[in-house]
Design an enzyme around this catalytic site. Sequence first.
Site, PDB file in Angstrom:
ATOM      1  N   SER A 127       0.832  -1.218   0.000  1.00 47.03           N
ATOM      2  CA  SER A 127       0.000   0.000   0.000  1.00 47.03           C
ATOM      3  C   SER A 127       0.856   1.253   0.000  1.00 47.03           C
ATOM      4  O   SER A 127       1.968   1.256   0.541  1.00 47.03           O
ATOM      5  CB  SER A 127      -0.867  -0.026   1.256  1.00 47.03           C
ATOM      6  OG  SER A 127      -1.374   1.250   1.530  1.00 47.03           O
ATOM      7  N   TYR A 152      -1.850  -0.619  10.082  1.00 42.38           N
ATOM      8  CA  TYR A 152      -2.129  -1.100   8.715  1.00 42.38           C
ATOM      9  C   TYR A 152      -0.875  -0.955   7.855  1.00 42.38           C
ATOM     10  O   TYR A 152      -0.433  -1.902   7.208  1.00 42.38           O
ATOM     11  CB  TYR A 152      -3.296  -0.305   8.110  1.00 42.38           C
ATOM     12  CG  TYR A 152      -3.492  -0.565   6.631  1.00 42.38           C
ATOM     13  CD1 TYR A 152      -3.870  -1.817   6.170  1.00 42.38           C
ATOM     14  CD2 TYR A 152      -3.290   0.456   5.699  1.00 42.38           C
ATOM     15  CE1 TYR A 152      -4.033  -2.058   4.813  1.00 42.38           C
ATOM     16  CE2 TYR A 152      -3.459   0.221   4.335  1.00 42.38           C
ATOM     17  CZ  TYR A 152      -3.827  -1.034   3.902  1.00 42.38           C
ATOM     18  OH  TYR A 152      -3.977  -1.271   2.552  1.00 42.38           O
TER      19      TYR A 152
HETATM   20  N1  LIG Z   1      -8.535  -0.089  -2.214  1.00 45.56           N
HETATM   21  C1  LIG Z   1      -7.437   0.638  -1.995  1.00 45.56           C
HETATM   22  O1  LIG Z   1      -7.434   1.863  -2.141  1.00 45.56           O
HETATM   23  C2  LIG Z   1      -6.151  -0.036  -1.583  1.00 45.56           C
HETATM   24  C3  LIG Z   1      -4.996   0.750  -1.491  1.00 45.56           C
HETATM   25  C4  LIG Z   1      -3.799   0.148  -1.104  1.00 45.56           C
HETATM   26  C5  LIG Z   1      -3.766  -1.203  -0.852  1.00 45.56           C
HETATM   27  N2  LIG Z   1      -4.910  -1.949  -0.927  1.00 45.56           N
HETATM   28  C6  LIG Z   1      -4.809  -3.379  -0.623  1.00 45.56           C
HETATM   29  O2  LIG Z   1      -5.345  -4.099  -1.719  1.00 45.56           O
HETATM   30  C7  LIG Z   1      -5.959  -5.309  -1.248  1.00 45.56           C
HETATM   31  C8  LIG Z   1      -7.386  -5.378  -1.740  1.00 45.56           C
HETATM   32  O3  LIG Z   1      -8.088  -4.243  -1.243  1.00 45.56           O
HETATM   33  P1  LIG Z   1      -9.617  -3.961  -1.529  1.00 45.56           P
HETATM   34  O4  LIG Z   1      -9.778  -2.499  -1.652  1.00 45.56           O
HETATM   35  O5  LIG Z   1     -10.103  -4.863  -2.596  1.00 45.56           O
HETATM   36  O6  LIG Z   1     -10.241  -4.386  -0.124  1.00 45.56           O
HETATM   37  P2  LIG Z   1     -11.524  -5.281   0.217  1.00 45.56           P
HETATM   38  O7  LIG Z   1     -11.712  -5.161   1.679  1.00 45.56           O
HETATM   39  O8  LIG Z   1     -12.660  -4.899  -0.672  1.00 45.56           O
HETATM   40  O9  LIG Z   1     -11.055  -6.738  -0.175  1.00 45.56           O
HETATM   41  C9  LIG Z   1     -10.368  -7.595   0.686  1.00 45.56           C
HETATM   42  C10 LIG Z   1     -11.137  -8.908   0.753  1.00 45.56           C
HETATM   43  O10 LIG Z   1     -10.387  -9.786   1.576  1.00 45.56           O
HETATM   44  C11 LIG Z   1     -11.260 -10.469   2.436  1.00 45.56           C
HETATM   45  N3  LIG Z   1     -10.515 -10.807   3.652  1.00 45.56           N
HETATM   46  C12 LIG Z   1     -10.105  -9.977   4.635  1.00 45.56           C
HETATM   47  N4  LIG Z   1      -9.447 -10.652   5.581  1.00 45.56           N
HETATM   48  C13 LIG Z   1      -9.418 -11.950   5.178  1.00 45.56           C
HETATM   49  C14 LIG Z   1      -8.889 -13.133   5.729  1.00 45.56           C
HETATM   50  N5  LIG Z   1      -8.249 -13.133   6.916  1.00 45.56           N
HETATM   51  N6  LIG Z   1      -9.043 -14.291   5.049  1.00 45.56           N
HETATM   52  C15 LIG Z   1      -9.696 -14.317   3.858  1.00 45.56           C
HETATM   53  N7  LIG Z   1     -10.248 -13.219   3.300  1.00 45.56           N
HETATM   54  C16 LIG Z   1     -10.101 -12.058   3.950  1.00 45.56           C
HETATM   55  C17 LIG Z   1     -12.411  -9.529   2.700  1.00 45.56           C
HETATM   56  O11 LIG Z   1     -13.608 -10.213   3.050  1.00 45.56           O
HETATM   57  C18 LIG Z   1     -12.517  -8.766   1.381  1.00 45.56           C
HETATM   58  O12 LIG Z   1     -13.510  -9.340   0.545  1.00 45.56           O
HETATM   59  C19 LIG Z   1      -5.802  -5.272   0.260  1.00 45.56           C
HETATM   60  O13 LIG Z   1      -4.656  -6.002   0.601  1.00 45.56           O
HETATM   61  C20 LIG Z   1      -5.607  -3.820   0.580  1.00 45.56           C
HETATM   62  O14 LIG Z   1      -4.903  -3.634   1.783  1.00 45.56           O
HETATM   63  C21 LIG Z   1      -6.093  -1.398  -1.304  1.00 45.56           C
END
Ligand SMILES: NC(=O)c1ccc[n+]([C@@H]2O[C@H](COP(=O)([O-])OP(=O)(O)OC[C@H]3O[C@@H](n4cnc5c(N)ncnc54)[C@H](O)[C@@H]3O)[C@@H](O)[C@H]2O)c1
Length: 335
Positions: A127, A152
Amino acid sequence: MKVLVTGAAGFIGYGLGRRLLDQGHQVLGIDNLNDYYDVELKKSRLALLNDRDGFQFQRLDLADRKGMEDLFVSHSFDCVVNLAAQAGVRYSIENPASYVDANLVGFGNILEGCRHSKVGHLVYASSSSVYGLNTNMPFSVRHNVDHPISLYAASKKANELMAHTYSYLYNLPCTGLRFFTVYGPWGRPDMALFLFTKAILNNEPIKVFNNGDMKRDFTYIDDIVEGVIRVMEKIPEPDPDWSSDNPNPSSSRVPYKIYNIGNNQPVALMEFVEAIETALGQEALKEYLPLQPGDVPATYADVNDLITDTGFKPSTPVKQGVQRFVDWYKGYYEA
Ligand SMILES: NC(=O)c1ccc[n+]([C@@H]2O[C@H](COP(=O)([O-])OP(=O)(O)OC[C@H]3O[C@@H](n4cnc5c(N)ncnc54)[C@H](O)[C@@H]3O)[C@@H](O)[C@H]2O)c1
């Protein structure tokens, strides 16, 4: 390819799953479907994936060691894309334990699975929040990122360190992707675009943090997905120019690489709000508030390495991306 996508019911996981299936790959999605935000939205995304040939789903928690071991014994993956995580900067102040479980214990299980089943490439979400206290812009993967300001961010930096270790010890090719504020259709209900759109349509005030003095390198979901796909195909190799006397943090003498994926064009928060107002044809009521603990005032991605290695640069203008989100939101929620 047979690809494991973790967090397949999530915002980015769903988008990636769809694209991989379009390209004819076999996708096994896992997700624990937790209730951090609206579970119905996760189920709707999943229902669309379940309708497609080549998709399989297993409800599984990354932190379930035995379940994860069984998964990697039962399947042989060419590539693993780890997107499951406890996301959100502000929530990590309230509920640190869920970050330890999903992002540290869970990521440890991913690494062990990849190691034992000899996965060809592990791509995992880091991130932009790892840049923490850094203010040298644009944020470069060559900068030191040892000053995170939320658990985080620290958990994401820890993932990069853990990946390096597995790359060194077991020759596991690992690529970490630092995503910058991802937005677009099917987006996350805890993020600004979703919260603002919902509040404006309900004639409720939007919370504008740091009195609006924030900048974000907002990156459209399709650009993120394209970046992930390009990187999946680019299996990292030891960097011949890497020097242990003057180590480049983004590569190594083992198959390890870090990329930023961001729009390379930061947008002021108030300009983002204006784009939402224009798309909705309605002005927002604004409540101005101080900077939240764990939040950084600005982000801006240097994407030179991504361009050099994959030929791809995110480019969707915010106005266009916001309009697509608003169109999706109105259709999905019949607003
Ligand atoms: N969306 C953003 O702006 C952003 C920015 C930087 C990094 N990220 C990273 O990208 C990745 C995806 O993000 P996103 O926006 O799709 O988030 P999101 O929360 O929509 O998707 C994450 C999914 O993982 C599942 N999950 C969480 N913990 C879990 C576990 N212990 N076991 C199995 N499933 C689990 C959740 O139910 C969810 O459906 C994440 O790692 C997030 O930290 C996202």
